[in-house]
Design a protein around this motif. Structure first.
Motif, PDB file in Angstrom:
ATOM      1  N   ALA A  14      -4.999  -8.183  -2.954  1.00 29.12           N
ATOM      2  CA  ALA A  14      -4.484  -7.208  -3.932  1.00 29.12           C
ATOM      3  C   ALA A  14      -5.245  -5.892  -3.846  1.00 29.12           C
ATOM      4  O   ALA A  14      -4.646  -4.812  -3.932  1.00 29.12           O
ATOM      5  CB  ALA A  14      -4.561  -7.795  -5.345  1.00 29.12           C
ATOM      6  N   ALA A  15      -6.553  -5.962  -3.651  1.00 30.37           N
ATOM      7  CA  ALA A  15      -7.357  -4.734  -3.518  1.00 30.37           C
ATOM      8  C   ALA A  15      -6.969  -3.977  -2.251  1.00 30.37           C
ATOM      9  O   ALA A  15      -6.930  -2.738  -2.248  1.00 30.37           O
ATOM     10  CB  ALA A  15      -8.847  -5.074  -3.502  1.00 30.37           C
ATOM     11  N   ASN A  44       8.891  10.151  -3.340  1.00 26.65           N
ATOM     12  CA  ASN A  44       9.458   9.112  -2.469  1.00 26.65           C
ATOM     13  C   ASN A  44       8.441   7.993  -2.221  1.00 26.65           C
ATOM     14  O   ASN A  44       8.792   6.816  -2.237  1.00 26.65           O
ATOM     15  CB  ASN A  44       9.920   9.702  -1.137  1.00 26.65           C
ATOM     16  CG  ASN A  44      11.158  10.555  -1.293  1.00 26.65           C
ATOM     17  OD1 ASN A  44      11.872  10.475  -2.281  1.00 26.65           O
ATOM     18  ND2 ASN A  44      11.418  11.400  -0.311  1.00 26.65           N
ATOM     19  N   PHE A  45       7.194   8.377  -1.972  1.00 27.22           N
ATOM     20  CA  PHE A  45       6.161   7.363  -1.762  1.00 27.22           C
ATOM     21  C   PHE A  45       5.967   6.545  -3.038  1.00 27.22           C
ATOM     22  O   PHE A  45       5.905   5.320  -2.981  1.00 27.22           O
ATOM     23  CB  PHE A  45       4.832   8.003  -1.333  1.00 27.22           C
ATOM     24  CG  PHE A  45       3.758   6.983  -1.091  1.00 27.22           C
ATOM     25  CD1 PHE A  45       3.613   6.405   0.158  1.00 27.22           C
ATOM     26  CD2 PHE A  45       2.909   6.582  -2.112  1.00 27.22           C
ATOM     27  CE1 PHE A  45       2.635   5.433   0.391  1.00 27.22           C
ATOM     28  CE2 PHE A  45       1.932   5.617  -1.900  1.00 27.22           C
ATOM     29  CZ  PHE A  45       1.792   5.049  -0.638  1.00 27.22           C
ATOM     30  N   GLU A  46       5.843   7.210  -4.165  1.00 25.08           N
ATOM     31  CA  GLU A  46       5.635   6.516  -5.441  1.00 25.08           C
ATOM     32  C   GLU A  46       6.761   5.515  -5.707  1.00 25.08           C
ATOM     33  O   GLU A  46       6.513   4.396  -6.144  1.00 25.08           O
ATOM     34  CB  GLU A  46       5.552   7.524  -6.596  1.00 25.08           C
ATOM     35  CG  GLU A  46       4.323   8.388  -6.589  1.00 25.08           C
ATOM     36  CD  GLU A  46       3.068   7.663  -7.030  1.00 25.08           C
ATOM     37  OE1 GLU A  46       3.165   6.664  -7.761  1.00 25.08           O
ATOM     38  OE2 GLU A  46       1.981   8.104  -6.632  1.00 25.08           O
ATOM     39  N   ASN A  51       6.346  -0.780  -7.297  1.00 23.03           N
ATOM     40  CA  ASN A  51       6.433  -2.209  -7.640  1.00 23.03           C
ATOM     41  C   ASN A  51       5.320  -3.015  -6.988  1.00 23.03           C
ATOM     42  O   ASN A  51       4.686  -3.850  -7.641  1.00 23.03           O
ATOM     43  CB  ASN A  51       7.796  -2.774  -7.246  1.00 23.03           C
ATOM     44  CG  ASN A  51       8.902  -2.291  -8.156  1.00 23.03           C
ATOM     45  OD1 ASN A  51       8.661  -1.893  -9.285  1.00 23.03           O
ATOM     46  ND2 ASN A  51      10.122  -2.306  -7.659  1.00 23.03           N
ATOM     47  N   LEU A  52       5.073  -2.773  -5.710  1.00 23.78           N
ATOM     48  CA  LEU A  52       4.014  -3.486  -5.004  1.00 23.78           C
ATOM     49  C   LEU A  52       2.647  -3.099  -5.567  1.00 23.78           C
ATOM     50  O   LEU A  52       1.784  -3.947  -5.772  1.00 23.78           O
ATOM     51  CB  LEU A  52       4.083  -3.188  -3.502  1.00 23.78           C
ATOM     52  CG  LEU A  52       3.068  -3.899  -2.618  1.00 23.78           C
ATOM     53  CD1 LEU A  52       3.226  -5.414  -2.712  1.00 23.78           C
ATOM     54  CD2 LEU A  52       3.216  -3.429  -1.181  1.00 23.78           C
ATOM     55  N   SER A  56       0.090  -5.574  -7.489  1.00 20.25           N
ATOM     56  CA  SER A  56      -1.256  -5.824  -6.969  1.00 20.25           C
ATOM     57  C   SER A  56      -2.311  -5.502  -8.024  1.00 20.25           C
ATOM     58  O   SER A  56      -3.313  -6.205  -8.131  1.00 20.25           O
ATOM     59  CB  SER A  56      -1.511  -5.045  -5.675  1.00 20.25           C
ATOM     60  OG  SER A  56      -1.561  -3.663  -5.908  1.00 20.25           O
ATOM     61  N   LEU A  57      -2.077  -4.477  -8.825  1.00 17.74           N
ATOM     62  CA  LEU A  57      -3.012  -4.151  -9.899  1.00 17.74           C
ATOM     63  C   LEU A  57      -3.066  -5.287 -10.920  1.00 17.74           C
ATOM     64  O   LEU A  57      -4.150  -5.651 -11.390  1.00 17.74           O
ATOM     65  CB  LEU A  57      -2.626  -2.829 -10.570  1.00 17.74           C
ATOM     66  CG  LEU A  57      -3.551  -2.335 -11.676  1.00 17.74           C
ATOM     67  CD1 LEU A  57      -4.972  -2.127 -11.158  1.00 17.74           C
ATOM     68  CD2 LEU A  57      -3.011  -1.041 -12.273  1.00 17.74           C
TER      69      LEU A  57
END
Length: 148
Positions: A14-15, A44-46, A51-52, A56-57
């Motif tokens: 996740a990190a 676009n990147f955001e 979601n991923l 992961s956070l």
């Protein structure tokens, strides 16, 4: 392999996603967006990473809390700064809070109004969250040796 080790592996994956995604954004996408004054590159990147990244956070928070308890750092000793593990966990919790503040500001104020004129404000948020993520990674690595 112990349960703690399995939790650590999930934490590290996740990190990798969280910090790696922010490093990718900061190093590869942000400079181009700033140079071209094109906020859509960031948006676009955001959109693709959100979601991923948020997933992961969430895994980081769950596994981090689990491992803190495994190390004897319970809710009652958070922010006690009494030992190496307590210091690391407490600092990481403060950095997590700061990350949440940046995320809320980004979602409520910067992203909805992102344009050519205020793209530098978003760049500050991106670079700050990236630096915080790297700092948390470095802090976590000290736990192998008893913390700081």
């Amino acid at each position: 392999m112990t349960l703690h080790h399995i939790v650590l592996i999930f934490h590290l994956i996740a990190a990798t996603i969280w910090v790696g995604g922010h490093l990718l954004l900061s190093i590869c996408y942000l400079p181009t967006a700033l140079k071209k004054k094109e906020p859509q590159i960031i948006l676009n990147f955001e959109k693709k990473f959100e979601n991923l990244g948020i997933s992961s956070l969430a895994v980081l928070i769950l596994t981090g809390t689990w491992m803190a308890y495994d190390f004897g750092v319970t809710f009652k000793t958070w922010f006690s700064f009494s030992g190496g593990f307590e210091k690391v966990v407490s600092i990481k919790l403060l950095l997590l809070l700061l990350t949440f503040i940046f995320a809320i500001c980004a979602q409520l104020y910067f992203i909805p109004k992102l344009n050519q004129n205020n793209i530098k404000n978003m760049a500050f948020v991106i670079l700050s969250v990236t630096a915080i993520g790297v700092a948390m990674l470095v802090l976590g690595s000290t736990l192998r040796y008893g913390g700081i």
